[in-house]
Design an enzyme around this catalytic site. Structure first.
Site, PDB file in Angstrom:
ATOM      1  N   ASP A 478       0.834  -1.204   0.000  1.00  0.00           N
ATOM      2  CA  ASP A 478       0.000   0.000   0.000  1.00  0.00           C
ATOM      3  C   ASP A 478       0.874   1.262   0.000  1.00  0.00           C
ATOM      4  OD1 ASP A 478      -2.334   1.453   0.176  1.00  0.00           O
ATOM      5  OD2 ASP A 478      -3.091   0.450   1.965  1.00  0.00           O
ATOM      6  N   MET A 479       0.269   2.404  -0.234  1.00  0.00           N
ATOM      7  CA  MET A 479       0.960   3.706  -0.220  1.00  0.00           C
ATOM      8  C   MET A 479      -0.128   4.749  -0.059  1.00  0.00           C
ATOM      9  SD  MET A 479       2.107   6.578  -1.667  1.00  0.00           S
ATOM     10  CE  MET A 479       3.532   7.518  -2.020  1.00  0.00           C
ATOM     11  N   ASN A 480      -0.204   5.356   1.140  1.00  0.00           N
ATOM     12  CA  ASN A 480      -1.423   6.084   1.476  1.00  0.00           C
ATOM     13  C   ASN A 480      -1.332   7.592   1.607  1.00  0.00           C
ATOM     14  OD1 ASN A 480      -3.674   4.200   1.621  1.00  0.00           O
ATOM     15  ND2 ASN A 480      -2.371   3.124   3.081  1.00  0.00           N
ATOM     16  N   CYS A 526      -1.175  -1.295  -4.436  1.00  0.00           N
ATOM     17  CA  CYS A 526      -2.295  -0.523  -3.876  1.00  0.00           C
ATOM     18  C   CYS A 526      -1.748   0.845  -3.493  1.00  0.00           C
ATOM     19  CB  CYS A 526      -2.824  -1.248  -2.630  1.00  0.00           C
ATOM     20  SG  CYS A 526      -4.121  -0.351  -1.756  1.00  0.00           S
ATOM     21  N   ASP A 534      -0.860   1.749 -12.633  1.00  0.00           N
ATOM     22  CA  ASP A 534      -0.175   2.091 -13.879  1.00  0.00           C
ATOM     23  C   ASP A 534       0.652   0.911 -14.358  1.00  0.00           C
ATOM     24  OD1 ASP A 534       2.564   2.320 -12.601  1.00  0.00           O
ATOM     25  OD2 ASP A 534       1.522   3.889 -11.494  1.00  0.00           O
ATOM     26  N   GLU A 614     -27.162 -16.135   1.481  1.00  0.00           N
ATOM     27  CA  GLU A 614     -25.997 -15.447   0.900  1.00  0.00           C
ATOM     28  C   GLU A 614     -24.763 -16.354   0.932  1.00  0.00           C
ATOM     29  OE1 GLU A 614     -27.063 -10.733   1.580  1.00  0.00           O
ATOM     30  OE2 GLU A 614     -26.176 -11.853   3.252  1.00  0.00           O
TER      31      GLU A 614
HETATM   32  C1  DGJ Z   1      -5.832   1.786   1.962  1.00  0.00           C
HETATM   33  C2  DGJ Z   1      -6.145   0.557   1.174  1.00  0.00           C
HETATM   34  O1  DGJ Z   1      -6.559   0.861  -0.111  1.00  0.00           O
HETATM   35  C3  DGJ Z   1      -7.169  -0.260   1.945  1.00  0.00           C
HETATM   36  O2  DGJ Z   1      -7.592  -1.343   1.197  1.00  0.00           O
HETATM   37  C4  DGJ Z   1      -6.534  -0.682   3.224  1.00  0.00           C
HETATM   38  O3  DGJ Z   1      -5.470  -1.547   2.972  1.00  0.00           O
HETATM   39  C5  DGJ Z   1      -6.078   0.527   4.013  1.00  0.00           C
HETATM   40  N1  DGJ Z   1      -5.266   1.404   3.233  1.00  0.00           N
HETATM   41  C6  DGJ Z   1      -5.314   0.118   5.229  1.00  0.00           C
HETATM   42  O4  DGJ Z   1      -4.771   1.177   5.890  1.00  0.00           O
END
Ligand code: DGJ
Length: 728
Positions: A478-480, A526, A534, A614
């Site tokens: 991930d990279m947020n 992510c 990309d 479900e």
């Molecule tokens: C952003 C990701 O896109 C989510 O799916 C999740 O992994 C969170 N970060 C976790 O902090």
């Protein structure tokens, strides 16, 4: 031959099955771009009409010939200083702080096989069938060399470009701009199709007419971004899904970029793409070089559908790598939306157990398993397992889950650090912080300086230790946040552009080391969903979490836009709970399954909390995904409706390579009383073959030309699928 050199006329022709890309060295040694489009056989330079154009300067070599001006001529790698006042691809500042260069042809080389770009992702040719052309341009005053690389994938109809800039002088030369690719068109009225968005709403298709002046998209965020995807299509105005000329450009790079389309004073169109030039100022020391990342170019003379097919093919086969490149990926369950940070070992096991009983094949443990990470304000960088929270070691947790017959996967965010972490306390200078300026925080985190090798080394070491100690088959990387406060506490204080370029090289290095050490690992990219969706990332991760928005109806738009440039197999897509956590919308379980299946399929909810009916649906969805996977990932993907224009329904279709089978998926987006009938026309079938549907036989010609009525379903957001099998 894919690459032809016509010595007499000094013309390079790059020929693929259906296209020709042509350039010519003119009488003064300038490299002109003479043609790109459907295959031709002539030297196309006869199309250039030279006229005396006021205020368009003439190079000295032209002497008294006022009809020769690079301000008007179509060029291969336009540079500042040539008298061309349009958007240029290249610009330098010499050691006297002076701008202006003069690039002339020096030599060329034709090589069997496809060039590679050290440290950067790029398309590859496994069988060495692709060919490479290297054209060397030189500026004698500056002692600067520009190597233009061309890759030609003949069968795939793909031309790639990259460039290497080498400072052969004994002085520092600053690159203020070094884009990768430029295309010049003498004629044509164009639209730029681009894919804009935001977090949780990525890659929305937009069509912008290129008027006089220029139109740019790009990213200054350090990542390719949610806001503008580094894939564009330049299309003639009458181009549609199935008709017309269009040209795609896909940047194989995951950081800052720019793409500018310009209509000049004579109605000629130019489009250029590459690393962002704002704050770039890349100082090239003597003998140093800069590699401009790859752009993959494709031309289609029959609209977007065939352009997309060619991009899907090249990315799937010549960008993606590793064990899961063509293999079915495990159907996964991710605990993020099920628990967020509120979990322990027992809760995770219970989610996994129920999921495994229903047929799910892998459990992914998302954020929150390390350090003191009980919320998103702390602990990034502290890559040690929180055994108290997990009620055991990660080895124990992973083995317990694997004992259910599942695989186990783990979330990481290697590029980040929280101020409240041991890592930051020990190495505050490893984060991007400008001395004496308070940094911009985002999600309360800072960005590690991945342009520094010791930082990447440390992160590799700590994360590899965790992976070594457990049974891990998958990593979600991930990279947020967007990057700010770019300052590297290293000697020399490089420019922001140089740091961010080396930052990307550091991220690529991290992923390369990860995959070298664990060659069977499935890496899912992510960045808060699709913020780094990309072709560059796809070189490392064959699937990328497409968006943090898991609402099936929002996903119709996001996945529609994504499908123009990227194969379905790269689209991470999960069934989540309702009301949806991002939109509050309630959508059928069946519809959620159908939308998620048009991707790399999984679940993102606690399956203990759904009804028995479900649960039966989950079993059926998993069965269906396995049954249709060969179509979903290996088949050709057709958009049957325009998701941005048709607000009644969205439909798409997969057809096997031999056309013997097809799967159509339809989602009704609106519901009416006494509504008019609606129809969809299928695509890609064999016109002369009958396909069986509900016991009836329909010829491909009928299904494609007359179509099928859409099921009149009562209720909102209903969906259904049709499986067609040829009766030969
Ligand atoms: C952003 C990701 O896109 C989510 O799916 C999740 O992994 C969170 N970060 C976790 O902090």
């Amino acid at each position: 031959m894919a690459i032809l050199w016509d010595q007499k006329n000094k013309v390079f022709s790059l020929n693929t099955k259906n296209t020709t890309y042509q350039m010519k060295i003119d009488k003064f040694g300038f490299l002109l771009h003479t043609y790109y489009g459907e295959k031709i056989n002539n030297d196309a330079s006869y199309l250039i009409v030279n006229q005396d154009r006021g205020f368009s300067g003439n190079p000295y070599d032209a002497e008294n010939d006022r009809t020769y001006s690079l301000d008007v001529l179509p060029q291969e790698y336009p540079f500042y200083g040539s008298g061309d006042y349009r958007t240029t691809a290249f610009d330098v500042i010499d050691s006297n702080n002076t701008s202006g260069c003069d690039l002339r042809f020096e030599s060329y080389e034709i090589i069997q096989g496809k060039y590679a770009l050290s440290g950067l992702p790029a398309s590859y040719s496994e069988n060495n069938k692709a060919m490479t052309l290297v054209v060397n341009l030189i500026d004698n005053r500056l002692n600067l060399k520009v190597q233009l690389y061309y890759g030609v994938f003949e069968d795939e109809d793909v031309i790639t470009r990259a460039a290497k800039i080498i400072n052969n002088s004994d002085k520092t030369i600053t690159l203020s701009k070094a884009l990768t690719a430029n295309l010049d068109f003498l004629t044509g009225d164009f639209d730029l199709i681009h894919f804009h968005g935001r977090h949780a709403g990525e890659r929305t298709m937009e069509r912008t007419h290129i008027e006089h002046g220029s139109f740019s998209i790009g990213s200054r965020r350090g990542t390719s971004s949610h806001q503008h995807n580094p894939f564009v299509i330049l299309a003639e105005r009458d181009t549609t899904e199935h008709f017309g000329n269009c040209f795609g450009m896909s940047f194989v790079y995951s950081g800052n970029f720019e793409c500018t389309a310009e209509k000049d004073q004579y109605g000629q169109t130019r489009i250029a793409m590459g690393v962002l030039s704002e704050r770039f100022n890349y100082a090239l020391e003597p003998n140093e070089s800069f590699l401009a990342p790859e752009v993959i170019m494709i031309h289609s003379n029959s609209g977007f559908e065939s352009l997309s097919h060619k991009y899907h093919n090249i990315i799937r086969h010549n960008i993606c790598r590793g064990e899961y490149k063509l293999k079915r990926r495990p159907i996964l369950i991710n605990n993020w939306e099920a628990t967020y940070f509120d979990f322990d070992g027992e809760k995770l096991f219970n989610i996994a157990k129920q999921a495994s009983e229903l047929g799910v094949e892998m459990m992914v443990l998302d954020d929150g398993w390390f350090g003191s990470r009980d919320d998103d304000n702390q602990a990034l960088g502290d890559w040690w397992v929180n055994e108290k929270k997990l009620q055991g070691t990660l080895k124990e947790v992973s083995e317990r889950i694997c004992s259910l017959g599942m695989k186990f996967g783990l979330w990481i965010e290697p590029e980040m650090v929280n101020e409240n972490s041991d890592l930051y306390r020990n190495h505050p200078d490893w984060a991007f912080v400008i001395p004496n300026k308070k940094p911009i925080r985002s999600r309360n985190q800072l960005v590690l300086d991945f342009s520094r090798k010791e930082v990447v080394d440390y992160i590799c070491e700590s994360i590899f230790k965790v992976i070594d100690d457990a049974k891990i088959s998958y990593i979600k990387m991930d990279m947020n946040r967007s990057i700010s406060d770019v300052y590297s506490a290293v000697k020399g204080n490089p420019s922001e552009g140089k740091i961010l370029y080396h930052y990307m090289l550091g991220v690529y290095d991290f992923m390369e080391r990860l995959l070298t050490r664990y060659p069977n690992l499935l890496l899912e990219g992510c960045s808060g969903g699709g913020g780094r969706f990309d072709a560059g990332m796809m070189y490392y991760s064959p699937q990328i979490w497409c968006s943090d928005n898991t609402d099936a109806i929002s996903r119709l738009h996001i996945q529609y836009g994504t499908s123009f440039g990227y194969p379905i197999s790269t689209v991470g897509s999960h069934v989540s709970t309702v009301p949806n956590h991002q939109t509050g919308r309630v959508v059928d379980f069946n519809t959620r399954g159908i939308v998620a299946m048009a991707g790399s399929f999984g679940y993102e909810l606690d399956l203990n909390l759904i009804s028995d009916d479900e649960k039966e649906e989950v079993k059926k969805q998993i069965e269906d995904y396995k049954k249709y996977w060969h179509l979903l990932h290996n088949g050709k993907y057709y958009r049957l409706t325009n998701c941005e224009e048709d607000n009644q329904k969205t439909a798409w279709q997969f057809v096997s390579e031999d056309k013997s089978e097809a799967l159509v998926q339809v989602v009704k987006c609106d519901t009416h009383c006494n509504a008019p009938a609606e129809y969809i026309k299928l695509r890609g079938l064999d016109a002369d073959v009958a396909y069986e549907l509900d016991g009836n036989l329909y010829y491909g010609s009928t299904l494609m030309n007359a179509g099928l009525p859409v099921d009149a379903m009562n209720g909102e957001y209903k969906a259904y699928k049709i499986h067609l099998v040829a009766k030969r």
